[in-house]
Motif scaffolding. Sequence first.
Motif, PDB file in Angstrom:
ATOM      1  N   PRO A  48       7.633  -2.803  35.316  1.00 12.49           N
ATOM      2  CA  PRO A  48       7.224  -3.682  36.066  1.00 12.49           C
ATOM      3  C   PRO A  48       5.642  -3.635  36.416  1.00 12.49           C
ATOM      4  CG  PRO A  48       8.553  -2.139  37.368  1.00 12.49           C
ATOM      5  CD  PRO A  48       8.516  -1.729  35.887  1.00 12.49           C
ATOM      6  N   ARG A  49       4.909  -4.790  36.527  1.00 10.19           N
ATOM      7  CA  ARG A  49       3.588  -4.669  37.172  1.00 10.19           C
ATOM      8  C   ARG A  49       3.645  -4.460  38.588  1.00 10.19           C
ATOM      9  NH1 ARG A  49       2.135 -10.331  35.121  1.00 10.19           N
ATOM     10  NH2 ARG A  49       4.109 -10.399  34.281  1.00 10.19           N
ATOM     11  N   PRO A  50       2.624  -4.038  39.204  1.00  9.24           N
ATOM     12  CA  PRO A  50       2.439  -3.506  40.683  1.00  9.24           C
ATOM     13  C   PRO A  50       2.725  -4.763  41.603  1.00  9.24           C
ATOM     14  CG  PRO A  50       0.426  -2.996  39.646  1.00  9.24           C
ATOM     15  CD  PRO A  50       1.125  -3.608  38.445  1.00  9.24           C
ATOM     16  N   GLU A  51       2.780  -5.994  41.234  1.00  9.41           N
ATOM     17  CA  GLU A  51       3.117  -7.198  41.988  1.00  9.41           C
ATOM     18  C   GLU A  51       4.605  -7.431  41.896  1.00  9.41           C
ATOM     19  OE1 GLU A  51       1.245  -8.790  38.158  1.00  9.41           O
ATOM     20  OE2 GLU A  51       0.474  -7.531  39.777  1.00  9.41           O
ATOM     21  N   GLU A  52       5.399  -6.800  40.958  1.00  7.96           N
ATOM     22  CA  GLU A  52       6.682  -6.976  40.861  1.00  7.96           C
ATOM     23  C   GLU A  52       7.376  -5.859  41.368  1.00  7.96           C
ATOM     24  OE1 GLU A  52       6.537  -9.082  36.431  1.00  7.96           O
ATOM     25  OE2 GLU A  52       6.801  -6.966  36.529  1.00  7.96           O
ATOM     26  N   GLN A  53       6.639  -4.954  42.211  1.00  6.92           N
ATOM     27  CA  GLN A  53       7.426  -3.636  42.691  1.00  6.92           C
ATOM     28  C   GLN A  53       7.924  -4.438  44.015  1.00  6.92           C
ATOM     29  OE1 GLN A  53       7.758  -0.880  41.582  1.00  6.92           O
ATOM     30  NE2 GLN A  53       6.685  -1.016  39.680  1.00  6.92           N
ATOM     31  N   PRO A  54       9.158  -3.759  44.538  1.00  4.73           N
ATOM     32  CA  PRO A  54       9.594  -3.919  46.084  1.00  4.73           C
ATOM     33  C   PRO A  54       8.649  -3.579  46.934  1.00  4.73           C
ATOM     34  CG  PRO A  54      10.940  -2.377  44.667  1.00  4.73           C
ATOM     35  CD  PRO A  54       9.820  -2.370  43.708  1.00  4.73           C
ATOM     36  N   ARG A  55       8.666  -4.691  48.003  1.00  2.00           N
ATOM     37  CA  ARG A  55       7.821  -4.517  49.253  1.00  2.00           C
ATOM     38  C   ARG A  55       8.442  -4.049  50.269  1.00  2.00           C
ATOM     39  NH1 ARG A  55       3.022  -4.394  46.609  1.00  2.00           N
ATOM     40  NH2 ARG A  55       2.650  -6.064  45.342  1.00  2.00           N
ATOM     41  N   ARG A  56       7.758  -3.147  51.195  1.00  2.00           N
ATOM     42  CA  ARG A  56       8.393  -2.889  52.539  1.00  2.00           C
ATOM     43  C   ARG A  56       8.569  -4.265  53.381  1.00  2.00           C
ATOM     44  NH1 ARG A  56       7.019   2.006  55.683  1.00  2.00           N
ATOM     45  NH2 ARG A  56       7.950   3.443  54.242  1.00  2.00           N
ATOM     46  N   PRO A  57       9.385  -4.193  54.214  1.00  2.00           N
ATOM     47  CA  PRO A  57       9.602  -5.128  55.304  1.00  2.00           C
ATOM     48  C   PRO A  57       8.304  -5.484  56.269  1.00  2.00           C
ATOM     49  CG  PRO A  57      11.494  -3.745  55.403  1.00  2.00           C
ATOM     50  CD  PRO A  57      10.532  -3.192  54.551  1.00  2.00           C
ATOM     51  N   ARG A  58       8.112  -6.736  56.752  1.00  2.00           N
ATOM     52  CA  ARG A  58       6.975  -6.754  57.395  1.00  2.00           C
ATOM     53  C   ARG A  58       7.313  -5.985  58.778  1.00  2.00           C
ATOM     54  NH1 ARG A  58       4.035 -11.290  56.314  1.00  2.00           N
ATOM     55  NH2 ARG A  58       5.085 -13.078  54.659  1.00  2.00           N
ATOM     56  N   SER A  59       8.210  -5.719  58.894  1.00  2.00           N
ATOM     57  CA  SER A  59       8.271  -4.839  60.500  1.00  2.00           C
ATOM     58  C   SER A  59       7.679  -3.282  60.099  1.00  2.00           C
ATOM     59  CB  SER A  59       9.593  -4.590  60.777  1.00  2.00           C
ATOM     60  OG  SER A  59      10.461  -4.041  59.944  1.00  2.00           O
ATOM     61  N   GLY A  60       7.407  -2.925  58.802  1.00  2.00           N
ATOM     62  CA  GLY A  60       6.907  -1.614  58.367  1.00  2.00           C
ATOM     63  C   GLY A  60       7.981  -0.617  58.298  1.00  2.00           C
ATOM     64  N   ARG A  61       9.149  -0.882  58.657  1.00  2.00           N
ATOM     65  CA  ARG A  61      10.327   0.040  58.668  1.00  2.00           C
ATOM     66  C   ARG A  61      11.638  -0.463  57.979  1.00  2.00           C
ATOM     67  NH1 ARG A  61      13.417   0.286  63.973  1.00  2.00           N
ATOM     68  NH2 ARG A  61      13.531  -1.722  64.242  1.00  2.00           N
ATOM     69  N   GLU A  62      12.370   0.216  57.675  1.00  2.00           N
ATOM     70  CA  GLU A  62      13.707   0.013  56.730  1.00  2.00           C
ATOM     71  C   GLU A  62      14.434  -0.962  57.454  1.00  2.00           C
ATOM     72  OE1 GLU A  62      16.607   3.487  56.929  1.00  2.00           O
ATOM     73  OE2 GLU A  62      14.785   3.841  55.704  1.00  2.00           O
ATOM     74  N   ALA A  63      15.198  -2.011  57.008  1.00  2.00           N
ATOM     75  CA  ALA A  63      15.947  -2.703  57.783  1.00  2.00           C
ATOM     76  C   ALA A  63      17.310  -2.077  57.646  1.00  2.00           C
ATOM     77  CB  ALA A  63      16.205  -3.928  57.272  1.00  2.00           C
ATOM     78  N   ARG A  64      18.055  -1.905  58.849  1.00  2.00           N
ATOM     79  CA  ARG A  64      19.346  -1.220  58.941  1.00  2.00           C
ATOM     80  C   ARG A  64      20.407  -2.179  59.413  1.00  2.00           C
ATOM     81  NH1 ARG A  64      19.262   4.984  60.642  1.00  2.00           N
ATOM     82  NH2 ARG A  64      17.436   5.679  59.392  1.00  2.00           N
ATOM     83  N   GLU A  65      21.586  -2.144  58.851  1.00  2.00           N
ATOM     84  CA  GLU A  65      22.720  -2.763  59.372  1.00  2.00           C
ATOM     85  C   GLU A  65      23.909  -2.181  59.078  1.00  2.00           C
ATOM     86  OE1 GLU A  65      22.905  -6.581  57.135  1.00  2.00           O
ATOM     87  OE2 GLU A  65      23.739  -5.718  55.444  1.00  2.00           O
ATOM     88  N   ARG A  66      25.003  -2.323  59.948  1.00  2.00           N
ATOM     89  CA  ARG A  66      26.227  -1.695  59.822  1.00  2.00           C
ATOM     90  C   ARG A  66      27.047  -2.377  58.796  1.00  2.00           C
ATOM     91  NH1 ARG A  66      28.780   0.511  64.938  1.00  2.00           N
ATOM     92  NH2 ARG A  66      30.229   1.345  63.222  1.00  2.00           N
ATOM     93  N   ARG A  67      27.765  -1.576  57.713  1.00  2.00           N
ATOM     94  CA  ARG A  67      28.656  -2.372  56.985  1.00  2.00           C
ATOM     95  C   ARG A  67      29.963  -1.929  57.140  1.00  2.00           C
ATOM     96  NH1 ARG A  67      26.256  -6.411  54.455  1.00  2.00           N
ATOM     97  NH2 ARG A  67      27.630  -6.019  52.608  1.00  2.00           N
ATOM     98  N   GLU A  68      31.016  -2.805  56.803  1.00  2.00           N
ATOM     99  CA  GLU A  68      32.473  -2.390  56.910  1.00  2.00           C
ATOM    100  C   GLU A  68      33.034  -2.810  55.577  1.00  2.00           C
ATOM    101  OE1 GLU A  68      34.124  -6.001  59.478  1.00  2.00           O
ATOM    102  OE2 GLU A  68      33.633  -4.388  60.358  1.00  2.00           O
ATOM    103  N   PRO A  69      33.868  -2.131  55.251  1.00  2.00           N
ATOM    104  CA  PRO A  69      34.605  -2.259  53.853  1.00  2.00           C
ATOM    105  C   PRO A  69      35.554  -3.476  54.025  1.00  2.00           C
ATOM    106  CG  PRO A  69      35.658  -0.349  54.997  1.00  2.00           C
ATOM    107  CD  PRO A  69      34.664  -0.752  55.932  1.00  2.00           C
ATOM    108  N   ALA A  70      35.650  -4.063  52.857  1.00  2.00           N
ATOM    109  CA  ALA A  70      36.672  -5.359  53.077  1.00  2.00           C
ATOM    110  C   ALA A  70      38.081  -4.648  52.890  1.00  2.00           C
ATOM    111  CB  ALA A  70      36.536  -6.071  51.741  1.00  2.00           C
ATOM    112  N   ASP A  71      38.977  -5.481  53.579  1.00  2.00           N
ATOM    113  CA  ASP A  71      40.140  -5.098  53.966  1.00  2.00           C
ATOM    114  C   ASP A  71      41.233  -5.082  52.717  1.00  2.00           C
ATOM    115  OD1 ASP A  71      39.724  -4.941  56.672  1.00  2.00           O
ATOM    116  OD2 ASP A  71      40.358  -6.914  57.022  1.00  2.00           O
ATOM    117  N   VAL A  72      42.024  -4.024  52.781  1.00  2.00           N
ATOM    118  CA  VAL A  72      43.083  -3.723  51.568  1.00  2.00           C
ATOM    119  C   VAL A  72      44.437  -4.251  52.268  1.00  2.00           C
ATOM    120  CG1 VAL A  72      44.168  -2.293  50.095  1.00  2.00           C
ATOM    121  CG2 VAL A  72      41.701  -2.128  50.532  1.00  2.00           C
TER     122      VAL A  72
END
Length: 115
Positions: A48-72
Amino acid sequence: MNILAAQLAAHQGVTGTLLVAVGVVIVALLIAAVWWGLRRQDRAPRPPRPEEQPRRPRSGREARERREPADVPRDGPRLTPHQLPGFGNQGTRRARDQAEPPPRRDNGDGAGPSA
């Protein structure tokens, strides 16, 4: 004695010719392998070219969220993976409660909570 010497000399000539033929076949196989590898490498996707590389979020830190498994499903007989929705490859979903989990009370050595 001359007949025995002639037979041995003829046998050594055949052996030498056979060794040269085997050597030529091995060299041809190696050349073909290198040629095939170069062709395969040419067909590989480019990096990948430099412009195709992943970018950091605008906030400058990683986005965090809690995930929960799908019910069985808990009712009925035990299900095998091919009987589950998504053939057992069920993903996760965003948790309703996005509050930070309570801090862990361990010292990070993998031995569990410290007293």
